[in-house]
Enzyme design. Structure first.
Site, PDB file in Angstrom:
ATOM      1  N   ASP A 252     -33.169   0.135   3.458  1.00 31.06           N
ATOM      2  CA  ASP A 252     -34.380  -0.418   2.381  1.00 31.06           C
ATOM      3  C   ASP A 252     -33.434  -1.690   1.578  1.00 31.06           C
ATOM      4  O   ASP A 252     -32.281  -1.866   1.979  1.00 31.06           O
ATOM      5  CB  ASP A 252     -34.278   0.747   1.046  1.00 31.06           C
ATOM      6  CG  ASP A 252     -35.521   0.337   0.471  1.00 31.06           C
ATOM      7  OD1 ASP A 252     -35.988  -0.375   0.582  1.00 31.06           O
ATOM      8  OD2 ASP A 252     -35.674   1.316  -0.671  1.00 31.06           O
TER       9      ASP A 252
ATOM     10  N   ASP B 194     -43.191  -0.720  -0.875  1.00 25.22           N
ATOM     11  CA  ASP B 194     -43.530  -0.152  -2.186  1.00 25.22           C
ATOM     12  C   ASP B 194     -44.957  -0.317  -2.742  1.00 25.22           C
ATOM     13  O   ASP B 194     -44.847  -1.168  -3.404  1.00 25.22           O
ATOM     14  CB  ASP B 194     -42.222  -0.165  -2.993  1.00 25.22           C
ATOM     15  CG  ASP B 194     -40.820   0.292  -2.464  1.00 25.22           C
ATOM     16  OD1 ASP B 194     -41.196   1.055  -1.482  1.00 25.22           O
ATOM     17  OD2 ASP B 194     -39.623  -0.028  -3.125  1.00 25.22           O
TER      18      ASP B 194
END
Ligand SMILES: *[C@@H]1O[C@H](CO)[C@@H](O)[C@H](O)[C@H]1NC(C)=O
Length: 898
Positions: free
Chosen positions: A504, A578
């Protein structure tokens, strides 16, 4: 004080994180084109190109043409290189003939660049005509002004610099003479230095480039993800589409702002032809799109037609990058499938392990081992299958990746073993920002090896992400090799073979950096971060995937998720980043995944919305949609209430269970589609590419195909019905629940309830399923198959069955079963598709023939044996069910209806 100023944005960011109620992207934190100095190139006017081709400098070998271009304004010379690549591809490179120092050329993305022959057809003082092979494809190089036209027969397929927007800023020394400096600045403001908010970017090597492409006859262009926008790209009257990997907190929908990943590939399509442009450049890039029909209404276009206006539709595209060279691959199709195979010859889609296609349960964060155990047990208690449980950053010892929190995750191996006993797996996060802490082994080694990216003054670059961190220079092969070695079982303490990894924040995210990313003047060896920015996440991902392969001794296929990506990241896997728990984010997941699939990245999806809390209705609808998207993972932010599937009351639990179970029954089909994607580069989740001549499909954003399944998810709150477009005037479609038959080329209204997931199987296809859903995909390995044979109007159907061990590279040694299933003339047969060897315990337990008529007798023929099989016939829906035919899934057989 200085330190405090540095900290201010961090504090603001943390405050931001805490103020759940005001979450929304602050657009002001991200640049518009006007705020980017190199966007000065956007001011160039068409029709004034200063570039001329110097034909006398032409050199031609078998596979390559070179010639010099001159800019008549400043006399700087460029070198044009032209290659013809196998399969209707042309590569055009433009660089400075004699740059002050080398300019960045993107390495490691291409797997191969197969050159082939180029021949001179004719030449005079105005230009050169080259043959691009047998199919009357030619490239015409015009000298004055310089332009390239690619033609087939009498048609121009694509032109480069036809509008004269080629620009190539040559590397130069900054004048130290004050007057000259001011002169420079006046002409080109922000050339050597520019500021945005509190950040100043120094630019020792201003070197932006730009080029225009014209696409005659084209009204539809696609690709250049990642943007939260419609599938069909729009003309850019405001800002261009921006390609710059950024951590955009709570992004806004339907705009061209940059997001986490970049694939600089665009497809152009009309009913006759599909072509593609791959702009191989890793610097910040802006793409402008204009069209001569954009403003016209359907009525206006009709009027043109009636009045015989002969203006052909045309789309014009301009790419502007901040540095590097012009390196473009032009893919000429002609079919979409040709374009995919052309692109796949440059960079290929990996073949993921089967379990990766199953359901994933993720949240930031599962608190501790006990929590993991409870969630794991919850799935069994509620009879919902899952394959992977995910841990976010809190599992680490104080955000030190490759470690475990000593209290909350004191016995990771015990935890992993517990999961393994149920044939399940875990993913733990490993981010690229490394905590600056002299007690942290990873940091110490990276520092002592000098592997950190440097700031412009030569010290280790430090930024603030979750911890205060250094950023390893993943562009270095030695750094990547070292990183990969950290995944060895004896290096990564507490790891086991069922622990996988997730990268990430690899844009890279730098909370106190300009636009929440790295300063562009940070240094990767001799290169500025500016040159390599869009490649950083790709390299982190690549090194991590390599680590997982190596730890298994080269046996196991890796599964590594990444948030940031570039062209070629499909060698690994990505997610849609996200998103938020809002209906609009559910809706936009469809065009976002369709866009990614078109440029090679099939592995896309994410359920539930990362930010905010979904209503139970939204969550159910998201599961129902996600169950039919390639990557099926639920994910949630730290501050959101828990949302495991059974927390919303028994009714919703049942609906979610049903969606997840539908996914599991289709895993054999998903797996086979990913195998094909690996071979062909075709997206697993297409729409118009299956109907390239049906213009009704070109701009659809609310449905998609999983090859032969048309899915129109319900994405509206309180919906009582959806209208699906069933494509194909010669096709028929069967509702997968009721088997009701519908004709193609119609808009079909489908009433829905909360349990509805509108899915249709295309007539003419055969889809294998496994109906005995168990705890995880691995538990279903040897289960029997049910074949769904859906007949088309000619009463025929075709399909495949692909089986291998599900997780190793042995398929490369032909250890698989690949069957070809054909139904015609009332005979269904399974034949070898390609020579291979693999033994399966799975057998065929049932066959449904949809759209059949009633036979009097059904006979099965296997290796010399013949037997009669039992059947039922449902006359209302014309479904013939053959019970327990019982043959092994790997053998040759024939079923005859009499
Ligand atoms: C190349 O283009 C020609 C003409 O458009 C087409 O017939 C041929 O199939 C294409 N070849 C490949 C490998 O895509």
């Amino acid at each position: 004080m200085a330190a405090f100023t540095e900290m201010a944005p961090v504090l603001a960011f943390i405050l931001f994180l805490c103020l759940g109620a005001t979450w929304a992207v602050d657009k002001g934190n991200f640049k518009t084109c006007d705020q980017s100095a190199f966007c000065r190139q956007r001011a160039l006017k068409p029709g004034e190109s200063p570039y001329r081709a110097l034909l006398e400098t032409m050199e031609l070998t078998n596979t390559r043409l070179t010639l010099q271009l001159i800019n008549d304004n400043n006399k700087v010379r460029l070198l044009l290189e032209l290659y013809r690549l196998q399969g209707n591809m042309t590569r055009v490179k433009i660089n400075e003939l004699k740059p002050l120092k080398p300019r960045y050329e993107v390495p490691d993305v291409l797997i191969k660049e197969p050159p082939t022959e180029l021949a001179l057809l004719s030449q005079d003082e105005n230009g050169v005509v080259l043959s691009l092979g047998a199919e009357s494809q030619r490239v015409i190089v015009s000298a004055r002004p310089f332009r390239l036209d690619i033609m087939e027969g009498h048609d121009v397929l694509m032109s480069l610099n036809s509008r004269g927007l080629l620009a190539f800023e040559h590397l130069r020394m900054r004048k130290d003479h004050q007057a000259a400096k001011e002169e420079d600045e006046k002409i080109e403001e922000g050339m050597w230095e520019e500021s945005f908010k509190s950040h100043t970017d120094t630019k020792p090597n201003p070197s932006a480039i730009s080029l225009d492409f014209s696409l005659p006859g084209v009204e539809n262009v696609y690709g250049i993800p990642e943007h939260a926008d419609n599938l069909k790209l729009k003309t850019t009257n405001g800002d261009p589409y921006r390609l710059y990997n950024l951590d955009v907190f709570q992004y806004e929908l339907y705009n061209p702002m940059a997001l986490y990943g970049v694939v600089p590939v665009m497809l152009a399509h009309n009913t006759q032809r599909t072509t593609g442009i791959f702009w191989l450049n890793a610097a910040e890039t802006w793409v402008d799109i204009s069209s001569n029909t954009a403003g016209k209404t359907v009525f206006g276009k009709m009027l043109d037609y009636v009045q015989g206006s002969n203006e052909k539709p045309q789309t014009d595209v301009r790419w502007i990058s901040e540095s590097g060279i012009i390196d473009v691959f032009i893919m000429l199709g002609p079919t979409p499938k040709d374009v995919f195979s052309q692109y796949a010859s440059l960079t290929t889609q990996a073949f993921p392990p089967l379990a990766a296609l199953a359901y994933h349960q993720c949240r930031w964060n599962y608190n501790d081992q006990e929590d993991v155990k409870t969630v794991d047990a919850g799935f069994d208690e509620h009879d919902i299958p899952y394959d992977f449980i995910w841990l976010d950053i809190e599992h680490t010892d104080g955000k030190r990746y490759f470690t475990w929190d000593p209290h909350k995750f004191a016995n990771p191996k015990e935890m992993l073993q517990g999961i393994k006993d149920k044939k399940r797996k875990m993913v733990a996060i490993v981010d690229p920002h490394i905590k600056v802490d002299s007690n942290y082994k990873i940091h110490n080694e990276i520092r002592s090896k000098g592997f950190y990216i440097k700031n412009k003054d030569g010290g280790d670059y430090e930024g603030w992400c979750w911890p205060s961190a250094g950023y390893p220079d993943f562009t270095r092969a030695d750094m990547r090799a070292w990183w990969a070695s950290m995944f060895a079982y004896d290096q990564y303490e507490g790891s086991m073979e069922n622990l996988y990894t997730w990268n990430d924040m690899n844009e890279p995210s730098v909370f106190n950096g300009p636009e929440v990313t790295m300063h562009k003047d940070a240094m990767h060896g001799d290169w500025e971060h500016r040159d390599v920015h869009n490649l950083y996440g790709f390299y982190v991902h690549m090194a991590t995937a390599e680590g997982l392969i190596q730890r298994s001794g080269g046996v196991e296929r890796p599964f590594v998720l990444t948030r940031a990506f570039f062209a070629g990241s499909q060698r690994f896997a990505v997610w849609t980043g996200d998103n938020a728990a809002e209906w609009d984010h559910l809706k936009i997941s469809i065009p976002m995944c369709l866009s990614l699939g078109l440029v090679g990245i099939s592995f896309c999806g994410d359920v539930g919305g990362f930010f905010k809390s979904p209503s139970s209705e939204l969550l159910v609808r998201w599961y129902q949609t996600g169950a039919y998207q390639p990557f099926f993972r639920a994910h949630a932010h730290l501050d959101t209430p828990r949302r495991e599937p059974w927390l919303f009351g028994p009714e919703n639990t049942a609906l979610i269970r049903d969606a997840v179970r539908q996914r599991y029954t289709l895993l054999p089909y998903w797996y086979q589609l990913f195998y094909n994607a690996h071979l062909t580069g075709e997206p697993v989740m297409p729409l118009w590419i299956e109907y390239p001549q049906d213009s009704a499909t070109f701009a659809i954003d609310d449905e998609f195909l999983i090859k032969d399944l048309l899915v129109h998810p319900v994405t509206e709150e309180g919906s009582r019905g959806v209208t699906a477009y069933l494509p194909g005037k010669d096709d028929v479609w069967y509702d997968v629940q009721t088997f009701q038959k519908h004709n193609g080329a119609q808009n079909l209204y489908i009433p829905v309830t909360m349990s509805s997931i509108p899915v249709f199987q295309r007539g003419g296809s055969i889809i294998p399923r496994k109906l005995r859903v168990r705890r995880s995909s691995t538990c279903m390995e040897n289960d029997p198959y049910t074949l769904y044979v859906a007949l088309n109007q000619q009463r025929a159907a075709e399909g495949e069955l692909y089986i291998d061990d599900g997780h190793t590279f042995s398929y490369q040694k032909k250890e698989y079963i690949h069957r070809r299933l054909v139904f015609s003339n009332n005979i269904l047969s399974s034949n070898l598709n390609s020579d291979s060897q693999f033994i399966t315990a799975s057998w065929v337990e049932r066959i449904l023939i949809i759209g059949a008529s009633k036979p009097s007798k059904v006979t099965l023929q296997t290796a010399g044996q013949e037997s009669t099989i039992e059947f039922d016939f449902d006359a209302s829906m014309s479904v013939l069910t053959l019970r327990k035919p019982g043959m092994n899934a790997g053998e040759n057989w024939k079923v005859m209806l009499q």
